[in-house]
Motif scaffolding. Structure first.
Motif, PDB file in Angstrom:
ATOM      1  N   TRP A 181      34.524  23.249 -22.594  1.00  0.00           N
ATOM      2  CA  TRP A 181      34.583  24.424 -21.729  1.00  0.00           C
ATOM      3  C   TRP A 181      35.159  25.627 -22.489  1.00  0.00           C
ATOM      4  O   TRP A 181      34.654  26.753 -22.371  1.00  0.00           O
ATOM      5  CB  TRP A 181      35.432  24.088 -20.502  1.00  0.00           C
ATOM      6  N   GLU A 182      36.204  25.367 -23.281  1.00  0.00           N
ATOM      7  CA  GLU A 182      36.807  26.465 -24.037  1.00  0.00           C
ATOM      8  C   GLU A 182      35.815  27.068 -25.020  1.00  0.00           C
ATOM      9  O   GLU A 182      35.675  28.295 -25.123  1.00  0.00           O
ATOM     10  CB  GLU A 182      38.046  25.965 -24.773  1.00  0.00           C
ATOM     11  N   ARG A 183      35.115  26.228 -25.741  1.00  0.00           N
ATOM     12  CA  ARG A 183      34.163  26.742 -26.725  1.00  0.00           C
ATOM     13  C   ARG A 183      33.008  27.473 -26.052  1.00  0.00           C
ATOM     14  O   ARG A 183      32.509  28.475 -26.565  1.00  0.00           O
ATOM     15  CB  ARG A 183      33.659  25.597 -27.595  1.00  0.00           C
ATOM     16  N   LYS A 184      32.581  26.981 -24.888  1.00  0.00           N
ATOM     17  CA  LYS A 184      31.504  27.641 -24.158  1.00  0.00           C
ATOM     18  C   LYS A 184      31.959  28.988 -23.597  1.00  0.00           C
ATOM     19  O   LYS A 184      31.243  30.003 -23.693  1.00  0.00           O
ATOM     20  CB  LYS A 184      31.030  26.737 -23.015  1.00  0.00           C
ATOM     21  N   VAL A 185      33.154  29.021 -22.997  1.00  0.00           N
ATOM     22  CA  VAL A 185      33.640  30.250 -22.368  1.00  0.00           C
ATOM     23  C   VAL A 185      33.932  31.313 -23.415  1.00  0.00           C
ATOM     24  O   VAL A 185      33.570  32.486 -23.247  1.00  0.00           O
ATOM     25  CB  VAL A 185      34.887  29.955 -21.512  1.00  0.00           C
ATOM     26  N   VAL A 186      34.588  30.932 -24.525  1.00  0.00           N
ATOM     27  CA  VAL A 186      34.872  31.906 -25.576  1.00  0.00           C
ATOM     28  C   VAL A 186      33.572  32.421 -26.186  1.00  0.00           C
ATOM     29  O   VAL A 186      33.444  33.613 -26.511  1.00  0.00           O
ATOM     30  CB  VAL A 186      35.795  31.282 -26.638  1.00  0.00           C
ATOM     31  N   ALA A 187      32.585  31.540 -26.357  1.00  0.00           N
ATOM     32  CA  ALA A 187      31.285  31.992 -26.859  1.00  0.00           C
ATOM     33  C   ALA A 187      30.631  32.970 -25.882  1.00  0.00           C
ATOM     34  O   ALA A 187      30.052  33.985 -26.301  1.00  0.00           O
ATOM     35  CB  ALA A 187      30.373  30.796 -27.095  1.00  0.00           C
ATOM     36  N   TRP A 188      30.740  32.693 -24.609  1.00  0.00           N
ATOM     37  CA  TRP A 188      30.189  33.605 -23.602  1.00  0.00           C
ATOM     38  C   TRP A 188      30.901  34.955 -23.641  1.00  0.00           C
ATOM     39  O   TRP A 188      30.266  36.015 -23.543  1.00  0.00           O
ATOM     40  CB  TRP A 188      30.313  32.962 -22.222  1.00  0.00           C
ATOM     41  N   MET A 189      32.233  34.940 -23.823  1.00  0.00           N
ATOM     42  CA  MET A 189      32.979  36.199 -23.891  1.00  0.00           C
ATOM     43  C   MET A 189      32.619  36.996 -25.147  1.00  0.00           C
ATOM     44  O   MET A 189      32.652  38.232 -25.134  1.00  0.00           O
ATOM     45  CB  MET A 189      34.481  35.905 -23.890  1.00  0.00           C
ATOM     46  N   GLN A 190      32.273  36.303 -26.226  1.00  0.00           N
ATOM     47  CA  GLN A 190      31.949  36.969 -27.490  1.00  0.00           C
ATOM     48  C   GLN A 190      30.446  37.114 -27.708  1.00  0.00           C
ATOM     49  O   GLN A 190      30.020  37.417 -28.820  1.00  0.00           O
ATOM     50  CB  GLN A 190      32.571  36.183 -28.642  1.00  0.00           C
ATOM     51  N   LEU A 191      29.661  36.888 -26.671  1.00  0.00           N
ATOM     52  CA  LEU A 191      28.205  37.029 -26.739  1.00  0.00           C
ATOM     53  C   LEU A 191      27.610  36.122 -27.806  1.00  0.00           C
ATOM     54  O   LEU A 191      26.765  36.529 -28.620  1.00  0.00           O
ATOM     55  CB  LEU A 191      27.817  38.495 -27.000  1.00  0.00           C
ATOM     56  N   ARG A 192      28.078  34.888 -27.830  1.00  0.00           N
ATOM     57  CA  ARG A 192      27.525  33.864 -28.716  1.00  0.00           C
ATOM     58  C   ARG A 192      26.931  32.737 -27.881  1.00  0.00           C
ATOM     59  O   ARG A 192      27.098  32.694 -26.658  1.00  0.00           O
ATOM     60  CB  ARG A 192      28.609  33.304 -29.639  1.00  0.00           C
ATOM     61  N   ILE A 193      26.248  31.810 -28.546  1.00  0.00           N
ATOM     62  CA  ILE A 193      25.620  30.689 -27.828  1.00  0.00           C
ATOM     63  C   ILE A 193      26.631  29.579 -27.570  1.00  0.00           C
ATOM     64  O   ILE A 193      26.662  29.001 -26.491  1.00  0.00           O
ATOM     65  CB  ILE A 193      24.413  30.155 -28.624  1.00  0.00           C
ATOM     66  N   GLY A 194      27.446  29.256 -28.561  1.00  0.00           N
ATOM     67  CA  GLY A 194      28.374  28.153 -28.398  1.00  0.00           C
ATOM     68  C   GLY A 194      27.714  26.825 -28.731  1.00  0.00           C
ATOM     69  O   GLY A 194      26.553  26.770 -29.165  1.00  0.00           O
ATOM     70  N   PRO A 195      28.429  25.724 -28.524  1.00  0.00           N
ATOM     71  CA  PRO A 195      27.856  24.406 -28.855  1.00  0.00           C
ATOM     72  C   PRO A 195      26.652  24.091 -27.982  1.00  0.00           C
ATOM     73  O   PRO A 195      26.720  24.187 -26.760  1.00  0.00           O
ATOM     74  CB  PRO A 195      29.025  23.437 -28.596  1.00  0.00           C
ATOM     75  N   ASN A 196      25.565  23.697 -28.606  1.00  0.00           N
ATOM     76  CA  ASN A 196      24.345  23.388 -27.843  1.00  0.00           C
ATOM     77  C   ASN A 196      23.509  22.302 -28.501  1.00  0.00           C
ATOM     78  O   ASN A 196      22.323  22.165 -28.215  1.00  0.00           O
ATOM     79  CB  ASN A 196      23.497  24.645 -27.667  1.00  0.00           C
ATOM     80  N   ARG A 197      24.094  21.514 -29.412  1.00  0.00           N
ATOM     81  CA  ARG A 197      23.326  20.516 -30.142  1.00  0.00           C
ATOM     82  C   ARG A 197      23.611  19.089 -29.682  1.00  0.00           C
ATOM     83  O   ARG A 197      22.708  18.273 -29.626  1.00  0.00           O
ATOM     84  CB  ARG A 197      23.639  20.629 -31.647  1.00  0.00           C
ATOM     85  N   HIS A 198      24.847  18.793 -29.360  1.00  0.00           N
ATOM     86  CA  HIS A 198      25.219  17.420 -29.048  1.00  0.00           C
ATOM     87  C   HIS A 198      25.182  17.209 -27.534  1.00  0.00           C
ATOM     88  O   HIS A 198      26.039  17.695 -26.802  1.00  0.00           O
ATOM     89  CB  HIS A 198      26.626  17.108 -29.577  1.00  0.00           C
ATOM     90  N   GLY A 199      24.190  16.469 -27.089  1.00  0.00           N
ATOM     91  CA  GLY A 199      24.051  16.205 -25.664  1.00  0.00           C
ATOM     92  C   GLY A 199      23.415  17.378 -24.948  1.00  0.00           C
ATOM     93  O   GLY A 199      23.159  18.434 -25.524  1.00  0.00           O
ATOM     94  N   PRO A 200      23.141  17.204 -23.651  1.00  0.00           N
ATOM     95  CA  PRO A 200      22.546  18.304 -22.883  1.00  0.00           C
ATOM     96  C   PRO A 200      23.508  19.477 -22.790  1.00  0.00           C
ATOM     97  O   PRO A 200      24.669  19.329 -22.399  1.00  0.00           O
ATOM     98  CB  PRO A 200      22.287  17.661 -21.503  1.00  0.00           C
ATOM     99  N   TRP A 201      23.046  20.672 -23.177  1.00  0.00           N
ATOM    100  CA  TRP A 201      23.835  21.908 -23.188  1.00  0.00           C
ATOM    101  C   TRP A 201      25.104  21.787 -24.039  1.00  0.00           C
ATOM    102  O   TRP A 201      26.083  22.494 -23.810  1.00  0.00           O
ATOM    103  CB  TRP A 201      24.215  22.319 -21.768  1.00  0.00           C
ATOM    104  N   GLY A 202      25.108  20.873 -24.982  1.00  0.00           N
ATOM    105  CA  GLY A 202      26.266  20.720 -25.852  1.00  0.00           C
ATOM    106  C   GLY A 202      27.465  20.076 -25.192  1.00  0.00           C
ATOM    107  O   GLY A 202      28.589  20.212 -25.682  1.00  0.00           O
ATOM    108  N   LEU A 203      27.276  19.314 -24.124  1.00  0.00           N
ATOM    109  CA  LEU A 203      28.406  18.753 -23.371  1.00  0.00           C
ATOM    110  C   LEU A 203      29.095  17.607 -24.112  1.00  0.00           C
ATOM    111  O   LEU A 203      30.215  17.242 -23.755  1.00  0.00           O
ATOM    112  CB  LEU A 203      27.920  18.254 -22.002  1.00  0.00           C
ATOM    113  N   LEU A 204      28.450  17.032 -25.110  1.00  0.00           N
ATOM    114  CA  LEU A 204      29.064  15.941 -25.866  1.00  0.00           C
ATOM    115  C   LEU A 204      29.703  16.424 -27.161  1.00  0.00           C
ATOM    116  O   LEU A 204      29.971  15.616 -28.057  1.00  0.00           O
ATOM    117  CB  LEU A 204      28.009  14.869 -26.173  1.00  0.00           C
ATOM    118  N   GLN A 205      29.968  17.728 -27.250  1.00  0.00           N
ATOM    119  CA  GLN A 205      30.552  18.270 -28.467  1.00  0.00           C
ATOM    120  C   GLN A 205      31.940  17.686 -28.732  1.00  0.00           C
ATOM    121  O   GLN A 205      32.322  17.459 -29.884  1.00  0.00           O
ATOM    122  CB  GLN A 205      30.637  19.794 -28.352  1.00  0.00           C
TER     123      GLN A 205
END
Length: 456
Positions: free
Chosen positions: A45-69
């Motif tokens: 959640w932290e990596r996703k939210v910070v990526a959203w705040m910084q206009l980045r994609i964030g983790p998206n490779r491991h598992g659906p939507w990067g949930l297994l990061q």
């Protein structure tokens, strides 16, 4: 009134200590699993939210939507080479991550996830939604939080390196200053609830949350809990721009993972404590509790406290993605010169108001007896600040010119208007190349002389 509250608290504590051993073990496993799962979710959640705040994609490779990061990070850390530096005190070096991680799990034992009146049934056995409770549960929380700092200090000392040692010393100073402010914010809750039992404190917020009754204590605790967990903008012990990585610089593999786990578990723990002390604990928020009578019964309280913990975790993430890191002297000044004095004054006010109310004084008398001294103190502070500013303006300006940076015994930077003396430098022994323009002028002069000779 106070005696009635104490009697009710001891009656609530009577529900604990009656569970069979298998149920105690099951609750302990639940608390451990709850912390681990919340940590795994929080990292993603932290990596996703910070990526959203910084206009980045964030983790998206491991598992659906990067949930297994988080699981991928754990596997990566486990498979890394586990090093032990040659200059380390090996026993303390290996023990430090354990000392840091274990106390982080202990405080969750006294956090109530629901009512303490045996409302729920687990395999046919009535039990409270809490592992245990104590008459001094909040002191137990403070004690376990204080033990965890030993792991950080020992990690910095045992690494045998300069930067980890500085990070460990910063952590110890940080813990001392912010632990005092946190304890003072707890004291106001003790006064209003008449108990140190977490279940009784939640029960005392039946009508109004303590975040509303004690707003200053709530704000001080929120700031102190960020400092306690070494999170941005208070992550000075791990400042990579100054200390490489701080106390965990020389750690790798699973030992480094234990430090990371302890940090996130402490985030969950302090969020649960904040929910219990100031946000009504497992009680439903105000709009829901007014029209739904069953919101605070059965298994529903577990949902409300999880939502409150997740909102506070989002607050941690929001701070990290928004605020820059403080300078260390500013950080310590905030703890010693702002939070602690404000907490002390607020605690005196809360104790005075509580004593006057217990003696039967009305609202007008309370405002007169407590508000008048506070107004006088504020007026005196404003006057003092005004005269101090006048004295600063009347002071002579700093004389311009050179100054000695070592006059006080240690180097200091120049003030505005002052200049550093030129640094003496020896001449270079390497022959200086002739600049093109000087070479061209020399050639033009030689040609001009030759032409003059030929002409004569």
């Amino acid at each position: 009134m106070l005696h009635a509250q104490l009697a009710a608290g001891y009656e609530t504590l009577g529900f604990f200590g009656r569970d069979p051993w298998w149920l105690v073990l099951l609750k302990a496993v639940f608390c451990f699993a709850f912390l681990l799962i919340t940590v795994l979710v929080s990292i993603v959640w932290e990596r996703k939210v910070v990526a959203w705040m910084q206009l980045r994609i964030g983790p998206n490779r491991h598992g659906p939507w990067g949930l297994l990061q988080s699981l991928a990070d754990g596997v990566k850390l486990a498979l890394k080479e586990d090093l032990v530096v040659s200059g380390a005190d090996k026993v303390v070096y290996i023990l430090a991550p354990v000392v840091c991680a274990i106390p982080a799990f202990m405080a969750i034992a006294v956090i109530p996830f629901g009512p303490a009146d045996n409302e729920i049934s687990i395999f046919g056995t009535r039990t409270p939604m809490q592992l245990t409770d104590l008459p001094v549960a909040l002191l137990y929380i403070l004690a376990t939080a204080s033990i965890g700092i030993y792991g950080i200090v020992l990690a910095g000392w045992s690494s045998g390196s300069t930067y980890p040692l500085l990070g460990g010393l910063r952590s110890s100073a940080q813990m001392i200053s912010y632990e005092i402010a946190m304890g003072l914010s707890f004291a106001a809750v003790f006064i209003y609830s008449g108990s140190m039992s977490t279940s009784q404190i939640v029960d005392s917020q039946r009508s109004t949350w303590f975040a509303v009754l004690l707003p200053v204590s709530f704000i001080v605790y929120i700031i102190a809990m960020v400092g306690e967990t070494n999170r941005a903008p208070f992550d000075l012990p791990e400042a990579e721009g100054e200390l490489v990585g701080g106390f965990n610089t020389e750690y790798s593999s699973l030992k480094f993972a234990m430090f990371m786990l302890a940090e996130y578990v402490n985030m969950v723990t302090v969020s649960a404590v904040a929910s219990t002390l100031f946000l009504g604990g497992w009680r439903a928020p105000w709009p829901i509790s007014t029209f739904w009578a069953g919101a605070n019964h059965g298994w529903w309280p577990l949902l409300w406290i999880i939502i409150k913990i997740q909102l506070l975790l989002f607050f941690f993430i929001w701070l990290r993605g928004t605020l820059p890191r403080l300078r260390y002297d500013q950080f310590m000044k905030l703890g010693w010169k702002v939070l602690i004095p404000v907490s002390l004054v607020w605690l005196v006010m809360v104790a005075s108001v509580r004593a006057l109310r217990n003696e039967g004084n009305g609202f007008g008398n309370v405002v007169l007896y407590v508000g008048a001294p506070v107004a006088v103190l504020l007026l005196l502070s404003v006057l003092w600040d005004t005269f101090r500013d006048k004295e600063k303006r009347a002071e002579p300006a700093v004389p311009a010119g050179e100054f000695d940076p070592m006059a006080g015994g240690y180097p200091v930077p120049p003030l505005p208007g002052q200049e550093l003396p030129p640094v003496p430098r020896r001449r270079s022994r390497v022959p200086r190349a002739t600049p093109p323009q000087e070479l061209a002028d020399a050639l033009n002069g030689a040609n001009h002389g030759a032409n003059h000779v030929e002409g004569s």
